[in-house]
Motif scaffolding. Structure first.
Motif, short mmCIF file in Angstrom:
data_model
loop_
_atom_site.label_atom_id
_atom_site.label_comp_id
_atom_site.label_asym_id
_atom_site.label_seq_id
_atom_site.Cartn_x
_atom_site.Cartn_y
_atom_site.Cartn_z
N LEU A 192 0.83 -1.19 0.00
CA LEU A 192 0.00 0.00 0.00
C LEU A 192 0.87 1.24 0.00
CD1 LEU A 192 -2.60 -0.91 2.74
CD2 LEU A 192 -2.96 -0.91 0.29
N PHE A 193 0.49 2.21 -0.77
CA PHE A 193 1.17 3.50 -0.73
C PHE A 193 0.63 4.27 0.46
CE2 PHE A 193 1.70 2.51 -5.23
CZ PHE A 193 3.04 2.83 -5.39
N GLY A 194 1.51 4.92 1.20
CA GLY A 194 1.10 5.67 2.38
C GLY A 194 0.71 7.09 2.05
N VAL A 195 -0.30 7.26 1.22
CA VAL A 195 -0.74 8.58 0.80
C VAL A 195 -2.21 8.74 1.14
CG1 VAL A 195 -1.04 10.11 -1.17
CG2 VAL A 195 0.93 8.59 -1.10
N PRO B 114 -18.18 6.62 4.28
CA PRO B 114 -17.68 7.26 5.50
C PRO B 114 -18.01 6.48 6.77
CG PRO B 114 -19.54 8.48 4.61
CD PRO B 114 -19.24 7.37 3.64
N ASP B 115 -17.07 6.52 7.70
CA ASP B 115 -17.23 5.91 9.01
C ASP B 115 -17.54 7.04 10.00
OD1 ASP B 115 -16.96 4.84 11.55
OD2 ASP B 115 -15.02 3.91 11.17
N GLY C 25 -8.19 -2.18 0.07
CA GLY C 25 -8.49 -0.90 0.72
C GLY C 25 -7.70 -0.80 2.02
N PRO C 26 -7.02 0.31 2.28
CA PRO C 26 -6.15 0.41 3.47
C PRO C 26 -6.82 0.05 4.79
CG PRO C 26 -5.72 2.24 2.01
CD PRO C 26 -6.91 1.51 1.45
N ARG C 27 -8.01 0.55 5.05
CA ARG C 27 -8.68 0.23 6.32
C ARG C 27 -9.11 -1.23 6.34
NH1 ARG C 27 -11.21 4.06 9.68
NH2 ARG C 27 -13.18 2.98 9.43
N ASN C 28 -9.47 -1.77 5.18
CA ASN C 28 -9.86 -3.18 5.10
C ASN C 28 -8.65 -4.08 5.36
OD1 ASN C 28 -12.35 -2.12 4.37
ND2 ASN C 28 -11.98 -2.38 2.19
N VAL C 29 -7.50 -3.72 4.81
CA VAL C 29 -6.27 -4.47 5.05
C VAL C 29 -5.92 -4.42 6.54
CG1 VAL C 29 -3.76 -4.52 4.64
CG2 VAL C 29 -5.34 -4.17 2.72
#
Length: 114
Positions: free
Chosen positions: A1-4, A45-46, A76-80
């Motif tokens: 994942l890119f940290g952007v 959105p959360d 997806g970053p939050r899913n990962v």
């Protein structure tokens, strides 16, 4: 994942609509291993993450979960992160993480450090 971090500015009058149906965008534009033919992702959105911006409390920031074709996007970053946390918890481990913000100060034309 890119940290952007990516963001989308949504007028207050449209927040309810976004909360129900998400905000669409091209996953290929966010380096999420998709191509333009795959259609839009939805950023859902959360509400538990709502944070007013310190410099403008009339503007709020929300984390979003990425959804594609009705299911969580695997990369997806939050899913990962959620999947990783579940895996670690099952083995009796915990993860500690944080954000490292980096920036550079340069002169007005960007040719030298300030």
């Amino acid at each position: 994942l890119f940290g952007v971090q990516r963001s989308k500015l949504v007028p207050a009058s449209r927040v309810g609509e976004m909360a129900e149906g998400g905000a669409g965008f091209g996953g290929f534009a966010a380096w999420l291993d998709q191509d333009p033919s795959m259609g839009d992702l939805l950023a859902m959105p959360d509400p538990s993450t709502l944070t007013p911006l310190p410099w403008n409390p009339r503007v709020g920031w929300l984390s979003c979960d990425l959804v594609w074709q009705g299911a969580e996007l695997d990369q997806g970053p939050r899913n990962v992160l959620r999947k990783t946390l579940r895996s670690l918890e099952a083995r009796g481990l915990a993860m500690k993480t944080g954000v490292e913000c980096e920036f550079f100060l340069v002169d007005a034309d960007g040719s030298a450090p300030a």
